[in-house]
Design a protein around this motif. Structure first.
Motif, PDB file in Angstrom:
ATOM      1  N   TRP A  40       0.881  -1.261  -0.161  1.00  0.00           N
ATOM      2  CA  TRP A  40       0.239   0.076  -0.093  1.00  0.00           C
ATOM      3  C   TRP A  40       0.800   0.945  -0.112  1.00  0.00           C
ATOM      4  O   TRP A  40      -0.027   2.496   0.114  1.00  0.00           O
ATOM      5  CB  TRP A  40      -0.736  -0.084   1.131  1.00  0.00           C
ATOM      6  CG  TRP A  40      -2.130  -1.147   1.059  1.00  0.00           C
ATOM      7  CD1 TRP A  40      -1.793  -2.433   2.305  1.00  0.00           C
ATOM      8  CD2 TRP A  40      -2.427  -1.342   0.154  1.00  0.00           C
ATOM      9  NE1 TRP A  40      -2.531  -3.872   1.432  1.00  0.00           N
ATOM     10  CE2 TRP A  40      -2.824  -2.870   0.839  1.00  0.00           C
ATOM     11  CE3 TRP A  40      -3.123  -0.794  -0.159  1.00  0.00           C
ATOM     12  CZ2 TRP A  40      -4.294  -3.481   0.150  1.00  0.00           C
ATOM     13  CZ3 TRP A  40      -5.008  -1.854  -1.330  1.00  0.00           C
ATOM     14  CH2 TRP A  40      -5.218  -3.317  -0.931  1.00  0.00           C
ATOM     15  N   ARG A  41       2.141   1.260  -0.162  1.00  0.00           N
ATOM     16  CA  ARG A  41       3.488   2.304  -0.294  1.00  0.00           C
ATOM     17  C   ARG A  41       3.039   3.022   0.740  1.00  0.00           C
ATOM     18  O   ARG A  41       2.444   4.433   0.913  1.00  0.00           O
ATOM     19  CB  ARG A  41       2.632   2.825  -1.092  1.00  0.00           C
ATOM     20  CG  ARG A  41       3.032   2.774  -3.122  1.00  0.00           C
ATOM     21  CD  ARG A  41       4.034   1.926  -3.419  1.00  0.00           C
ATOM     22  NE  ARG A  41       4.172   1.529  -4.300  1.00  0.00           N
ATOM     23  CZ  ARG A  41       5.027   0.211  -4.812  1.00  0.00           C
ATOM     24  NH1 ARG A  41       5.155  -0.360  -3.883  1.00  0.00           N
ATOM     25  NH2 ARG A  41       5.416  -0.152  -6.014  1.00  0.00           N
ATOM     26  N   LEU A  42       2.844   2.505   2.496  1.00  0.00           N
ATOM     27  CA  LEU A  42       3.333   3.036   3.681  1.00  0.00           C
ATOM     28  C   LEU A  42       4.550   3.050   3.812  1.00  0.00           C
ATOM     29  O   LEU A  42       5.235   2.674   5.022  1.00  0.00           O
ATOM     30  CB  LEU A  42       2.262   1.740   4.434  1.00  0.00           C
ATOM     31  CG  LEU A  42       0.997   1.571   4.100  1.00  0.00           C
ATOM     32  CD1 LEU A  42       0.699   0.680   5.147  1.00  0.00           C
ATOM     33  CD2 LEU A  42       0.193   2.840   4.642  1.00  0.00           C
ATOM     34  N   ARG A  43       4.632   4.262   2.852  1.00  0.00           N
ATOM     35  CA  ARG A  43       6.458   5.102   3.700  1.00  0.00           C
ATOM     36  C   ARG A  43       6.166   5.711   4.651  1.00  0.00           C
ATOM     37  O   ARG A  43       6.151   6.813   5.097  1.00  0.00           O
ATOM     38  CB  ARG A  43       7.074   6.023   2.358  1.00  0.00           C
ATOM     39  CG  ARG A  43       6.598   4.986   1.057  1.00  0.00           C
ATOM     40  CD  ARG A  43       7.893   6.086  -0.078  1.00  0.00           C
ATOM     41  NE  ARG A  43       7.811   5.316  -0.962  1.00  0.00           N
ATOM     42  CZ  ARG A  43       6.396   4.729  -1.757  1.00  0.00           C
ATOM     43  NH1 ARG A  43       5.746   5.643  -2.380  1.00  0.00           N
ATOM     44  NH2 ARG A  43       6.949   4.586  -3.501  1.00  0.00           N
ATOM     45  N   ASN A  44       7.438   5.970   5.260  1.00  0.00           N
ATOM     46  CA  ASN A  44       7.307   6.466   6.660  1.00  0.00           C
ATOM     47  C   ASN A  44       6.599   6.280   7.813  1.00  0.00           C
ATOM     48  O   ASN A  44       6.052   7.760   8.724  1.00  0.00           O
ATOM     49  CB  ASN A  44       8.135   8.095   6.368  1.00  0.00           C
ATOM     50  CG  ASN A  44       9.403   8.151   6.296  1.00  0.00           C
ATOM     51  OD1 ASN A  44       9.859   7.766   5.761  1.00  0.00           O
ATOM     52  ND2 ASN A  44       7.853   8.841   4.689  1.00  0.00           N
ATOM     53  N   GLU A  45       5.647   5.343   7.808  1.00  0.00           N
ATOM     54  CA  GLU A  45       5.006   4.187   8.715  1.00  0.00           C
ATOM     55  C   GLU A  45       5.216   3.398   9.967  1.00  0.00           C
ATOM     56  O   GLU A  45       4.128   2.686   9.983  1.00  0.00           O
ATOM     57  CB  GLU A  45       3.604   4.370   7.928  1.00  0.00           C
ATOM     58  CG  GLU A  45       3.015   5.059   6.762  1.00  0.00           C
ATOM     59  CD  GLU A  45       2.836   6.278   7.581  1.00  0.00           C
ATOM     60  OE1 GLU A  45       2.832   6.619   9.193  1.00  0.00           O
ATOM     61  OE2 GLU A  45       1.961   7.393   7.078  1.00  0.00           O
TER      62      GLU A  45
END
Length: 529
Positions: free
Chosen positions: A359-364
């Motif tokens: 889900w392109r959960l970057r910096n999470e």
């Protein structure tokens, strides 16, 4: 005891532990009476329980008045030795028991079945590479699809075909969109062709339309996703009020945004080709109106109504997303939980990195770590390592039911003669590190490389035969001539057009013809054609 609201008897699922360690489950309206009967080895289940006492009640769960239609009062099921640890006093198994006690929609009874779960301490034994690979294929609908309820056929372009395509999208949670059609179909259509026999390629371009239970948004790249996931992306729509690449586009161009809103409100949906503004010289130097429309879409003010000739048609959100869907919003905490679970639904086993990248959960990282811990506490996921030859392990996650599925898949014999071509953006393939880990296959996309620097080709479609990726085709379709040219075919093991074993050549040829037939094209340009 009857339900005070309906007068119907209350039914209970119960679990007994015997002196021998065996566990039993049943459904009754009177647990104390049933316990007496079991201890005296009377009634249903007597042949299993005789001599097994004393019996200890370890779980009792109220399932309401629905159990009356089950007509299985006192039915018991002996659990195998491998399932002796399946139930614990904590409620981790309750959902599984009740799920199996729910009445079929036609009113016929279904016996409750206790399934194995290993959520006791939030971890299970490691998977072997073979187990993880086969589980990935099964969850992707490419191995024993009937075991996971995955559709296998979609003849024609009517409702049944649409429903089958929607079921595929629901399994992964997304269908990634891509513009490239050089191989005769775009990626999203190839994904469906590889799984649904008889699927009409033209339908792959028309799935998003008014009234369809899909929406287009930035999930795993630009994707079509089931409407039930719309609430889970509320946090992303809030965060994308400032465009992730272009900054505050709407704030920088308020007049363009105002005119665009007015045109769409008054004229209806608007394609990017119809927007005002000069064209651009390069891919990323987009005209301002198109940038503003994309920014309003990402923030949730606009939505994609449909695609015409793959052109997005922007419309007001309220005219695209149903009221009841818009009214259900999830906070970021719950949204990330829902997305991580859906990622595992498609992958089977996955690392934290793969689940985040889905889900392109970057910096999470903190949010993802906290969400996984909550899911473990709820018994929905467990920690499960992948064990490599030599003893090295890779940490990962799995759902309890899928751990059992992985064990069942050990004895499966995948058919090597049944091969399919896969899109390079297939949900099974986009994570290149995962593909290398599970299949020992180097998934390389060379579309952005100059021709002289390519090893395999411009747009290669890997060949899956059984549980192995055996080759890759670089194809170019010519619709006017009714052919698909095989520009190159490279086999694993030999790194040329000659297979290491005859069976691989036959499998690759069958996959090529299956693909070409689906597109109504004739293969040419290779000895396999």
């Amino acid at each position: 005891m009857p339900d005070v609201r309906t007068g119907s008897p209350r039914w209970y699922v119960y679990v007994l532990r015997c002196r021998t360690g065996a566990l039993y489950t049943g459904i009754t309206t009177d647990v104390p009476r049933r316990l007496v009967e079991h201890r005296e080895a009377k009634g249903k289940g007597a042949k299993y329980l005789r001599g097994k006492g004393p019996l200890q009640l370890v779980l009792k769960q109220d399932v309401g008045a629905k159990g009356v239609a089950l007509r299985v009062e006192g039915s018991v099921k002996k659990l195998s030795k491998t399932r002796k640890e399946a139930l614990v006093e904590r409620g981790g198994m309750i959902e599984d028991i009740i799920a199996k006690a729910v009445i079929a929609s036609n009113g016929r009874a279904k016996r409750p079945v206790v399934r194995r779960s290993s959520v006791d301490h939030g971890t299970v034994g490691p998977l072997t590479l073979r187990e993880a690979r086969r589980l990935a294929l099964a969850r992707a609908g490419l191995l024993k699809p009937e075991w996971t309820g995955f559709p296998q056929r979609a003849k024609g372009g009517g409702k049944r075909a649409r429903d089958a395509a929607l079921a595929v999208i629901r399994r992964f949670g997304y269908l990634q969109l891509d513009t490239v059609s050089i191989a005769g179909a775009r990626s999203h259509t190839i994904v469906l062709l590889s799984r649904l026999a008889g699927f009409d390629p033209a339908l792959g371009e028309r799935l998003l339309q008014p009234g369809a239970p899909l929406f287009e948004y930035w999930g795993h790249e630009a994707s079509w996703m089931p409407l039930e996931l719309y609430p889970a992306f509320a946090f992303r729509r809030r965060e994308f009020r400032r465009h992730p690449w272009w900054g505050d586009v709407v704030g920088d161009h308020p007049d363009v945004a105002r005119k665009l809103r007015r045109r769409i409100r008054d004229e209806g949906s608007l394609r990017s080709i119809d927007m005002e503004g000069a064209g651009s010289r390069g891919w990323w130097d987009l005209k301002i109106a198109k940038r503003v429309a994309a920014a309003l879409w990402l923030s949730g003010e606009l939505a994609i109504r449909e695609r015409k000739h793959f052109q997005r048609a922007f419309d007001l959100r309220d005219r695209v997303i149903p009221d009841d869907v818009r009214g259900r919003t999830l906070g970021k905490r719950d949204g990330i939980e829902a997305l991580l679970l859906k990622a595992l639904d498609g992958h089977g086993w996955a690392t934290t990195g793969t689940m985040a990248a889905t889900w392109r959960l970057r910096n999470e990282r903190q949010e993802i770590t906290a969400a996984l811990q909550r899911l473990v506490e709820k018994g929905k996921v467990v920690s499960c390592a992948l064990e490599h030859p030599g003893g090295r392990v890779t940490p990962g996650w799995i759902r309890p039911d899928d751990r059992e599925l992985a064990a069942r898949l050990r004895t499966v014999r995948p058919r090597r003669d049944r091969a399919v071509l896969l899109s390079p953006f297939d949900p099974l393939l986009w994570d290149r590190a995962r593909v290398q880990r599970l299949f020992g296959f180097s998934q390389i996309l060379e579309i952005f490389k100059p021709a002289a620097q390519r090893t395999f080709g411009y747009y290669c479609l890997p060949v899956l035969a059984g549980e192995r990726l055996i080759a890759r085709f670089d194809l170019k379709a010519d619709r006017k001539k009714g052919v698909v040219h095989v520009l190159s075919c490279r086999f694993e093991g030999t790194e040329n057009s000659h297979p290491a074993v005859v069976e691989d050549g036959e499998a690759a040829r069958s996959a090529l013809y299956r693909y070409a037939d689906a597109l109504e094209l004739r293969p040419t340009g290779s000895r396999l054609a």
